[in-house]
Design a protein around this motif. Structure first.
Motif, mmCIF file in Angstrom:
data_model
loop_
_atom_site.group_PDB
_atom_site.id
_atom_site.type_symbol
_atom_site.label_atom_id
_atom_site.label_comp_id
_atom_site.label_asym_id
_atom_site.label_seq_id
_atom_site.Cartn_x
_atom_site.Cartn_y
_atom_site.Cartn_z
ATOM 1 N N ALA A 2 4.716 -21.176 -24.964
ATOM 2 C CA ALA A 2 3.536 -20.307 -25.049
ATOM 3 C C ALA A 2 3.046 -20.238 -26.492
ATOM 4 O O ALA A 2 3.756 -20.618 -27.419
ATOM 5 C CB ALA A 2 3.904 -18.913 -24.558
ATOM 6 N N GLN A 34 9.577 -11.628 -22.809
ATOM 7 C CA GLN A 34 8.296 -12.045 -23.401
ATOM 8 C C GLN A 34 7.184 -11.224 -22.763
ATOM 9 O O GLN A 34 7.103 -11.123 -21.539
ATOM 10 C CB GLN A 34 8.047 -13.535 -23.172
ATOM 11 C CG GLN A 34 6.823 -14.043 -23.920
ATOM 12 C CD GLN A 34 6.819 -15.570 -24.014
ATOM 13 O OE1 GLN A 34 6.126 -16.240 -23.256
ATOM 14 N NE2 GLN A 34 7.594 -16.113 -24.947
ATOM 15 N N ARG A 36 3.018 -10.262 -22.430
ATOM 16 C CA ARG A 36 1.589 -10.457 -22.687
ATOM 17 C C ARG A 36 1.056 -9.059 -22.975
ATOM 18 O O ARG A 36 1.049 -8.206 -22.100
ATOM 19 C CB ARG A 36 0.903 -11.074 -21.465
ATOM 20 C CG ARG A 36 -0.599 -11.278 -21.651
ATOM 21 C CD ARG A 36 -1.185 -12.063 -20.475
ATOM 22 N NE ARG A 36 -0.884 -11.432 -19.192
ATOM 23 C CZ ARG A 36 -1.547 -10.402 -18.662
ATOM 24 N NH1 ARG A 36 -2.580 -9.869 -19.301
ATOM 25 N NH2 ARG A 36 -1.200 -9.888 -17.495
ATOM 26 N N THR A 38 -1.403 -6.114 -23.662
ATOM 27 C CA THR A 38 -2.778 -5.816 -23.262
ATOM 28 C C THR A 38 -3.390 -4.690 -24.084
ATOM 29 O O THR A 38 -4.605 -4.524 -24.091
ATOM 30 C CB THR A 38 -2.824 -5.460 -21.765
ATOM 31 O OG1 THR A 38 -1.787 -4.513 -21.503
ATOM 32 C CG2 THR A 38 -2.584 -6.690 -20.905
ATOM 33 N N GLU A 71 6.172 -11.350 -19.046
ATOM 34 C CA GLU A 71 5.808 -12.701 -18.566
ATOM 35 C C GLU A 71 7.024 -13.580 -18.336
ATOM 36 O O GLU A 71 6.979 -14.524 -17.559
ATOM 37 C CB GLU A 71 4.903 -13.384 -19.600
ATOM 38 C CG GLU A 71 3.454 -13.072 -19.405
ATOM 39 C CD GLU A 71 2.567 -14.006 -20.212
ATOM 40 O OE1 GLU A 71 1.439 -14.238 -19.778
ATOM 41 O OE2 GLU A 71 2.988 -14.504 -21.271
ATOM 42 N N ALA A 72 8.102 -13.298 -19.088
ATOM 43 C CA ALA A 72 9.325 -14.091 -18.934
ATOM 44 C C ALA A 72 10.510 -13.230 -19.357
ATOM 45 O O ALA A 72 10.367 -12.333 -20.191
ATOM 46 C CB ALA A 72 9.252 -15.356 -19.790
ATOM 47 N N GLU A 82 9.504 -10.297 -14.249
ATOM 48 C CA GLU A 82 8.127 -10.737 -14.466
ATOM 49 C C GLU A 82 7.159 -9.813 -13.738
ATOM 50 O O GLU A 82 7.395 -9.448 -12.590
ATOM 51 C CB GLU A 82 7.994 -12.158 -13.902
ATOM 52 C CG GLU A 82 7.110 -13.050 -14.715
ATOM 53 C CD GLU A 82 7.033 -14.425 -14.072
ATOM 54 O OE1 GLU A 82 8.084 -15.050 -13.882
ATOM 55 O OE2 GLU A 82 5.902 -14.838 -13.748
ATOM 56 N N GLY A 83 6.097 -9.422 -14.405
ATOM 57 C CA GLY A 83 5.084 -8.567 -13.775
ATOM 58 C C GLY A 83 5.269 -7.084 -14.069
ATOM 59 O O GLY A 83 4.342 -6.296 -13.851
ATOM 60 N N ARG A 85 5.163 -3.660 -15.951
ATOM 61 C CA ARG A 85 4.330 -3.110 -17.028
ATOM 62 C C ARG A 85 5.212 -2.240 -17.912
ATOM 63 O O ARG A 85 5.931 -1.365 -17.412
ATOM 64 C CB ARG A 85 3.191 -2.268 -16.452
ATOM 65 C CG ARG A 85 2.244 -3.062 -15.584
ATOM 66 C CD ARG A 85 1.131 -2.203 -14.969
ATOM 67 N NE ARG A 85 1.580 -0.880 -14.620
ATOM 68 C CZ ARG A 85 1.167 0.236 -15.231
ATOM 69 N NH1 ARG A 85 0.267 0.184 -16.195
ATOM 70 N NH2 ARG A 85 1.620 1.416 -14.858
ATOM 71 N N ARG A 99 0.860 -11.765 -27.706
ATOM 72 C CA ARG A 99 2.060 -12.142 -26.945
ATOM 73 C C ARG A 99 3.244 -12.030 -27.891
ATOM 74 O O ARG A 99 3.136 -12.342 -29.079
ATOM 75 C CB ARG A 99 1.890 -13.572 -26.434
ATOM 76 C CG ARG A 99 2.912 -14.007 -25.455
ATOM 77 C CD ARG A 99 2.575 -15.355 -24.799
ATOM 78 N NE ARG A 99 1.775 -15.204 -23.607
ATOM 79 C CZ ARG A 99 0.496 -15.555 -23.489
ATOM 80 N NH1 ARG A 99 -0.137 -16.090 -24.504
ATOM 81 N NH2 ARG A 99 -0.166 -15.385 -22.357
#
Ligand SMILES: NC(=O)c1ccc[n+]([C@@H]2O[C@H](COP(=O)([O-])OP(=O)(O)OC[C@H]3O[C@@H](n4cnc5c(N)ncnc54)[C@H](OP(=O)(O)O)[C@@H]3O)[C@@H](O)[C@H]2O)c1
Length: 326
Positions: A2, A34, A36, A38, A71-72, A82-83, A85, A99
């Motif tokens: 990434a 990892q 992402r 926001t 993300e990982a 993963e996913g 929040r 990231r």
């Protein structure tokens, strides 16, 4: 592999030292996740660190707080996938990024009802207010409490939480408009400390009894006045230096002002071990759910405009929290 866009500093000084760079980001190591990211929370400590007032190694990233999506997941991480929040506020410098890999034990999952922008706006500041009202001084019903910079990010949360715990809260702020904001945040009285007699106004607002605790994040400009606003045997919690550091003084002064207590606390040691961090975070989420505190977002900036965000904060042009959006 990434890639990540992040703010990097190779020198310290004005807003121009913050450069946005793009670099490869390796997979998360064992014990890491990892993210992402926001939403990123701006905190005033970012200004001190960018300016070199709180030294950092170089080169360095900047920022303590962000929310985002996992993300990982690195080897050995339990309880996150993963996913999910999540939000963090004490995972090492470098939150100004889209990231990032962070230690899994430094993040907490967000409850359903709290979105990522609100989380990044509130988490670091509310974790600060949390130890200030629950540990530095356990606020009790009937306490008289003074909160400086009460229209600011931490100031609004601290004021409303102390109010919810039953205190009478006297807020100070730097203009009539900011005093209105402080009142809306839960202060019973707001005093404009740009006025020369602000100490007299605060003491009058206590009915002459003075405060059980003064929460002072302004430092140089307010500190001596804070001592004068504090009741005998009361506490001054000096937790910031927005106007500059307090000059050295004789401890005898604390005796003369009424056998006062003085502390200079920080949010990081209060959340150093994982168990305490998670318990404090749960307390913050509960305070949000119960309405004792709320995320008041004063401004949002794209990450590219991080310099504008810092300029506004240093010019005292903000109320509530500033959020950076990657
Ligand atoms: N020790 C800890 O654990 C801890 C943790 C988090 C934050 N803090 C401290 O808490 C304070 C608030 O942080 P925050 O992120 O929520 O920022 P903020 O309160 O939103 O911004 C700082 C505020 O300080 C006031 N201020 C007074 N004199 C100032 C000056 N000369 N220059 C700039 N600002 C001045 C301004 O309000 P007025 O215009 O109303 O005066 C300004 O809006 C900061 O001092 C920060 O370092 C400490």
């Amino acid at each position: 592999m990434a890639s990540a866009r992040r703010v990097e500093l190779t020198e310290f000084g004005g807003v121009e030292v913050m450069r946005l760079v793009t670099a490869e980001l390796p997979a998360p190591a064992a014990g890491e996740v990892q993210l992402r990211q926001t939403a990123i929370g701006f905190n005033y400590i970012d200004v001190y660190q960018r300016a070199g007032k709180y030294p950092l190694p170089s080169p360095t990233g900047l920022g303590h707080e962000a929310a985002g999506v996992v993300e990982a997941v690195g080897e050995g991480v339990e309880g996150l996938r993963e996913g999910d929040r999540v939000v963090y506020m004490n995972a090492g410098i470098g939150a100004y990024a889209d990231r990032r890999n962070v230690a899994a034990d430094k993040v907490v999952k967000l409850p359903e009802g709290i979105d990522e922008v609100a989380a990044a706006a509130v988490f670091f500041k509310a974790m600060t207010a949390q130890y200030l009202v629950k540990k530095t001084h356990r606020v009790q019903p009937g306490d008289i409490v003074v909160v400086h910079a009460a229209a600011g990010g931490v100031g609004q949360i601290l004021s409303s939480w102390a109010k919810a715990l039953g205190a009478t809260v006297i807020g100070t702020a730097g203009s009539p408009a900011k005093c209105e904001t402080a009142l809306a945040a839960g202060c019973d009285v707001a005093v404009d400390y740009a006025q020369a007699d602000w100490v007299r106004q605060v003491i009058d607002a206590t009915g002459g009894r003075k405060a059980r605790v003064v929460y002072d994040s302004v430092g140089q400009h307010t500190f001596m006045g804070s001592l004068d606003c504090t009741a005998p045997f009361g506490l001054v919690a000096l937790y910031g230096a927005a106007s500059g550091p307090v000059a050295a003084f004789e401890p005898e002064l604390l005796n003369k002002k009424g056998c006062l207590f003085l502390t200079r606390p920080s949010v990081f040691p209060h959340n150093a071990d994982t168990q305490t961090f998670r318990a404090n975070a749960a307390d913050v989420f509960q305070a949000i759910e119960q309405g004792a505190i709320r995320a008041t977002i004063g401004a949002r900036y794209p990450l590219e405009q991080v310099a504008e965000a810092h300029r506004a904060a240093e010019a005292r042009a903000t109320t509530g929290a500033i959020v950076l959006l990657p």
